[in-house]
Write an enzyme that holds these catalytic residues in place. Structure first.
Site, PDB file in Angstrom:
ATOM      1  N   LYS A 181       0.853  -1.181   0.000  1.00  0.00           N
ATOM      2  CA  LYS A 181       0.000   0.000   0.000  1.00  0.00           C
ATOM      3  C   LYS A 181       0.889   1.229   0.000  1.00  0.00           C
ATOM      4  O   LYS A 181       1.360   1.679   1.039  1.00  0.00           O
ATOM      5  CB  LYS A 181      -0.927   0.022   1.219  1.00  0.00           C
ATOM      6  N   GLU A 256       9.069   1.866  11.024  1.00  0.00           N
ATOM      7  CA  GLU A 256      10.081   2.897  10.747  1.00  0.00           C
ATOM      8  C   GLU A 256       9.343   4.225  10.806  1.00  0.00           C
ATOM      9  O   GLU A 256       8.595   4.562   9.892  1.00  0.00           O
ATOM     10  CB  GLU A 256      10.692   2.686   9.354  1.00  0.00           C
ATOM     11  N   CYS A 290      13.108  11.436   7.016  1.00  0.00           N
ATOM     12  CA  CYS A 290      12.934  11.063   8.426  1.00  0.00           C
ATOM     13  C   CYS A 290      14.211  11.254   9.226  1.00  0.00           C
ATOM     14  O   CYS A 290      14.159  11.532  10.425  1.00  0.00           O
ATOM     15  CB  CYS A 290      12.452   9.626   8.535  1.00  0.00           C
ATOM     16  N   GLU A 387       8.526  17.172  13.977  1.00  0.00           N
ATOM     17  CA  GLU A 387       9.214  17.148  12.685  1.00  0.00           C
ATOM     18  C   GLU A 387       8.712  18.328  11.849  1.00  0.00           C
ATOM     19  O   GLU A 387       7.516  18.414  11.591  1.00  0.00           O
ATOM     20  CB  GLU A 387       8.821  15.873  11.926  1.00  0.00           C
TER      21      GLU A 387
HETATM   22  P1  NAD Z   1       1.883   8.762   7.101  1.00  0.00           P
HETATM   23  O1  NAD Z   1       2.012   8.019   8.378  1.00  0.00           O
HETATM   24  O2  NAD Z   1       0.820   9.766   6.978  1.00  0.00           O
HETATM   25  O3  NAD Z   1       1.665   7.742   5.904  1.00  0.00           O
HETATM   26  C1  NAD Z   1       2.508   6.646   5.659  1.00  0.00           C
HETATM   27  C2  NAD Z   1       1.711   5.584   4.940  1.00  0.00           C
HETATM   28  O4  NAD Z   1       0.673   5.134   5.813  1.00  0.00           O
HETATM   29  C3  NAD Z   1       1.003   6.073   3.666  1.00  0.00           C
HETATM   30  O5  NAD Z   1       0.960   5.025   2.743  1.00  0.00           O
HETATM   31  C4  NAD Z   1      -0.389   6.385   4.169  1.00  0.00           C
HETATM   32  O6  NAD Z   1      -1.374   6.332   3.168  1.00  0.00           O
HETATM   33  C5  NAD Z   1      -0.582   5.269   5.178  1.00  0.00           C
HETATM   34  N1  NAD Z   1      -1.591   5.507   6.178  1.00  0.00           N
HETATM   35  C6  NAD Z   1      -2.042   6.682   6.688  1.00  0.00           C
HETATM   36  N2  NAD Z   1      -3.007   6.444   7.625  1.00  0.00           N
HETATM   37  C7  NAD Z   1      -3.141   5.100   7.691  1.00  0.00           C
HETATM   38  C8  NAD Z   1      -3.957   4.240   8.451  1.00  0.00           C
HETATM   39  N3  NAD Z   1      -4.832   4.691   9.337  1.00  0.00           N
HETATM   40  N4  NAD Z   1      -3.822   2.903   8.267  1.00  0.00           N
HETATM   41  C9  NAD Z   1      -2.947   2.397   7.380  1.00  0.00           C
HETATM   42  N5  NAD Z   1      -2.147   3.177   6.624  1.00  0.00           N
HETATM   43  C10 NAD Z   1      -2.242   4.507   6.785  1.00  0.00           C
HETATM   44  O7  NAD Z   1       3.321   9.373   6.814  1.00  0.00           O
HETATM   45  P2  NAD Z   1       3.781  10.217   5.534  1.00  0.00           P
HETATM   46  O8  NAD Z   1       3.297  11.598   5.719  1.00  0.00           O
HETATM   47  O9  NAD Z   1       3.446   9.513   4.270  1.00  0.00           O
HETATM   48  O10 NAD Z   1       5.357  10.134   5.680  1.00  0.00           O
HETATM   49  C11 NAD Z   1       6.081  10.993   6.473  1.00  0.00           C
HETATM   50  C12 NAD Z   1       6.429  10.357   7.781  1.00  0.00           C
HETATM   51  O11 NAD Z   1       7.133   9.139   7.544  1.00  0.00           O
HETATM   52  C13 NAD Z   1       7.346  11.197   8.615  1.00  0.00           C
HETATM   53  O12 NAD Z   1       6.953  11.138   9.955  1.00  0.00           O
HETATM   54  C14 NAD Z   1       8.708  10.531   8.420  1.00  0.00           C
HETATM   55  O13 NAD Z   1       9.621  10.773   9.451  1.00  0.00           O
HETATM   56  C15 NAD Z   1       8.315   9.110   8.336  1.00  0.00           C
HETATM   57  N6  NAD Z   1       9.345   8.321   7.661  1.00  0.00           N
HETATM   58  C16 NAD Z   1      10.079   7.458   8.410  1.00  0.00           C
HETATM   59  C17 NAD Z   1      11.087   6.732   7.813  1.00  0.00           C
HETATM   60  C18 NAD Z   1      11.915   5.769   8.612  1.00  0.00           C
HETATM   61  O14 NAD Z   1      12.566   4.935   7.995  1.00  0.00           O
HETATM   62  N7  NAD Z   1      11.930   5.824   9.923  1.00  0.00           N
HETATM   63  C19 NAD Z   1      11.357   6.886   6.453  1.00  0.00           C
HETATM   64  C20 NAD Z   1      10.576   7.798   5.718  1.00  0.00           C
HETATM   65  C21 NAD Z   1       9.561   8.501   6.346  1.00  0.00           C
END
Ligand code: NAD
Length: 484
Positions: A181, A256, A290, A387
Site C-alpha cells: 500500500k 520505521e 525522516c 518534525e
Molecule cells: P503517514 O504516516 O501519513 O503515511 C505513511 C503511509 O501510511 C502512507 O501510505 C499512508 O497512506 C498510510 N496511512 C495513513 N493512515 C493510515 C492508516 N490509518 N492505516 C494504514 N495506513 C495509513 O506518513 P507520511 O506523511 O506519508 O510520511 C512521512 C512520515 O514518515 C514522517 O513522519 C517521516 O519521518 C516518516 N518516515 C520514516 C522513515 C523511517 O525509515 N523511519 C522513512 C521515511 C519517512
C-alpha cells in the site's frame, strides 16, 4: 519529458495489482505533480473488496514462492535489480514528476532502492538456521528459519521507491508474498517497480498492490488472519494505530517512524565539514526526510561562525521544479506540508527566533518554500519538538557536552543523531550517550543497505537493511528430534 510520454511506457500503471493483473475500480483519485499542480494520472481507488482480493492472491501464491530454493529467488531478485538500473532515467523522471525531488536526487534514490534488491538477492542464500547441542543422548535440536507468510508493506511518499524495496527485498528473499500500500501521493513510483518485478520473473500473485481509500484498505489488512506481518514506514501517529490494531490477530510489526534528529557541532569540530554536512542533510528532498536534522546544536564559541557559513551556503541553493538544471531544492509534497513549515517558522519568530536567510514562501508560489536558517532557536519552539519536514535549519546554542546530550535526548523520538568533533574520546562518549538508532559522527549520511536502519523510543521497532533486515520476515522453528 512531457506527461504524455510517460504514459507510453509499459511501466506506467494506474490500476491496482492482483495476481499479475492491473485492474480498474469504479472510481479513481488524482496524482499531482507537486511542482506544477498538474494531474499526472487518475489512479484506481481501491477499498475493502480490492484489498481482500489482493490478500487472497498473496496467500495463494505463498506455497509456491516459499518452495523455490533461495538461489532461485535470489536470481529473480538480481534480475529485478538489473532492470531497475536499466530503467534508471525513466524511473527517476517519474519520481520527480510525482514526488518533486530534483532529478539527480531521484536518480540517486533509484540506485539506493536497487541496492536493497541486490543486497537481499545475496542475503536470500544466508537464511541459515542453527544446530543446538541437545541435553539428552540420541536427540538433536535444530532451529530453522521460515518465511513468516503474507506481508503488508505500507510506505510513505518521501522515498517512494527506496522505502518499498527496503521491505520487498528481504520479504521476497525470505520467501514471503505480499500486499503493498503506497502513499496516495506517489503510487506511480511503486507501481512502476512492481511492473518491473513482473518482468524480472516475480510470479503473479507474489506482489499485489492497492492505493486509494486508506482507511478501508487498512481495516481490511488489519482484519485479515492471512496477513502475518505489517512492515510500516511513516508517521509515529499512524504507526501506533497500526500496532494497536495488529494486536487483534497478533501480527508481527516493524515500524520505521518519525524522527527529531539533533546535529551537534562541538567547538573542536571541522566547521567547514560540519557546514557541508548540514547542507547535504537538511536540504535533501527539501528537508522531507525522516533522518533529516531538526535541531542544530552549536557550541557557543563557534556558533556565529557556523551560522554565518551555513547562511552563505543556503543562499546559493537553487529552488525550483526538479526537472530544471541546477535545481537542488524542489517543492514540498502538498499545500498542507507548506502550511506546517510556515506555522513552525512563524512560531519560532514569535518565540524570539532570528531569520538569517529565507523564512517565507518562495516567489515561485505553489508548494515552494525558501531555504531557511533560523538563529537563536530555543526548546520553547514547535520546531524543537515536532518534525518540521521542510528546508528549515534551526540553530540552538549550547555551553557544554553534558548539557547538549541532555537536550539532544529530550524528545520522544530516537531515529538519527549526528555530531561533529575531532576528539576521539568524545566520539565514543557522545555516541554512547545519544538515545538514537543511528549516529553519524563527522558524517551526515546514515542510509545504506549495508547497515541496520531503524529507531529507538517512539521512532520505531525493528531494523531494515543489513543482515538484520531479513530476520524481520522470518520465523524461527525449533525441531526436537528423538530416537536417533
Ligand atoms: P503517514 O504516516 O501519513 O503515511 C505513511 C503511509 O501510511 C502512507 O501510505 C499512508 O497512506 C498510510 N496511512 C495513513 N493512515 C493510515 C492508516 N490509518 N492505516 C494504514 N495506513 C495509513 O506518513 P507520511 O506523511 O506519508 O510520511 C512521512 C512520515 O514518515 C514522517 O513522519 C517521516 O519521518 C516518516 N518516515 C520514516 C522513515 C523511517 O525509515 N523511519 C522513512 C521515511 C519517512
Amino acid at each position: 519529458m512531457t506527461i504524455s510520454s510517460f504514459k507510453d511506457n509499459e511501466l506506467f500503471q494506474t490500476g491496482y495489482l492482483v495476481a499479475g493483473e492491473w485492474l480498474q475500480t469504479g472510481s479513481t483519485f488524482p496524482v499531482f505533480n507537486p511542482a506544477t499542480g498538474e494531474t499526472i494520472a487518475e489512479v484506481a481507488k481501491a477499498g475493502k473488496a480490492e484489498t481482500e482480493r489482493a490478500i487472497a492472491a498473496a496467500a495463494a501464491a505463498f506455497p509456491t514462492w516459499r518452495a523455490k530454493t533461495a538461489s532461485q529467488r535470489s536470481e529473480i531478485l538480481y534480475r529485478w535489480y538489473q532492470l531497475m538500473l536499466e530503467n534508471k532515467t525513466w524511473l527517476a523522471q517519474l519520481m520527480t514528476a510525482e514526488q518533486g525531488k530534483p532529478l539527480k536526487e531521484a536518480e540517486g534514490e533509484v540506485l539506493y532502492a536497487a541496492s536493497f534488491i541486490q543486497w537481499f538477492a545475496e542475503q536470500a542464500k544466508r537464511a541459515n538456521g542453527e544446530i543446538i547441542p541437545p541435553a539428552r543422548p540420541g536427540t538433536r535440536i535444530l532451529a530453522t528459519r521460515e518465511p513468516i507468510g503474507v506481508v503488508a508493506a505500507i510506505t510513505p511518499w518521501n522515498f517512494p521507491m527506496a522505502m518499498l524495496t527496503r521491505k520487498l527485498g528481504p520479504a521476497l528473499a525470505a520467501g514471503c508474498t505480499g500486499i503493498i500500500k503506497p502513499a496516495n501521493n506517489t503510487p506511480l513510483s511503486a507501481f512502476a517497480l512492481l511492473a518491473l518485478a513482473k518482468k524480472a520473473g516475480v510470479p503473479d500473485g507474489v506482489l499485489n498492490a492497492v492505493a486509494g481509500d486508506t482507511a478501508a484498505i487498512s481495516d481490511a489488512i488489519m482484519a485479515s488472519k492471512e496477513v502475518r506481518k505489517i512492515s510500516f514506514t511513516g508517521s509515529t501517529q499512524v504507526g501506533k494505530l497500526l500496532m494497536r490494531n495488529a494486536a487483534e490477530t497478533m501480527k508481527k510489526v516493524s515500524m520505521e517512524l518519525g524522527g527529531n534528529a539533533p546535529y551537534i557541532v562541538f567547538d573542536d569540530a571541522d566547521i567547514d565539514a560540519a557546514v557541508k554536512g548540514a547542507i547535504a542533510n537538511k536540504f535533501r528532498n527539501a528537508g522531507q526526510v525522516c533522518v533529516s536534522v531538526n535541531r542544530f546544536y552549536i557550541q557557543n564559541s563557534v556558533y556565529d561562525r557556523f551560522v554565518e557559513r551555513l547562511a552563505e551556503e543556503v543562499k546559493k541553493l537553487k529552488v525550483g521544479n526538479g526537472v530544471e538544471e541546477g535545481v537542488v531544492v524542489g517543492p514540498l509534497i502538498e499545500a498542507s506540508a507548506l502550511k506546517k513549515v510556515e506555522e513552525h517558522v512563524n512560531d519560532a519568530v514569535a518565540n524570539g527566533g532570528r531569520i538569517v536567510v529565507g523564512g517565507a514562501r518562495h516567489a515561485l508560489g505553489g508548494n515552494f518554500w525558501q531555504p531557511t536558517v533560523i538563529a537563536d532557536a530555543t526548546e520553547k519552539m514547535k520546531l524543537a519538538k515536532e518534525e518540521t519536514f521542510g528546508p528549515v535549519a534551526a540553530c540552538f546554542r549550547f555551553d557544554d557536552e553534558d548539557e547538549v546530550i541532555r537536550r539532544a535526548n529530550d524528545t520522544e523520538f530516537g531515529l538519527a543523531a549526528y555530531f561533529y568533533t575531532q576528539n576521539l574520546q568524545r566520539v565514543f562518549r557522545v555516541s554512547a550517550a545519544l538515545e538514537s538508532g543511528m549516529v553519524g559522527i563527522n558524517e551526515c549520511a546514515v542510509s545504506t543497505e549495508l547497515a541496520p536502519f531503524g529507531g529507538v523510543k517512539e521512532s520505531g521497532l525493528g531494523r531494515e537493511g543489513s543482515v538484520l533486515g531479513l530476520e524481520e520476515f522470518l520465523e524461527v522453528k525449533a525441531l526436537h528430534i528423538g530416537g536417533l
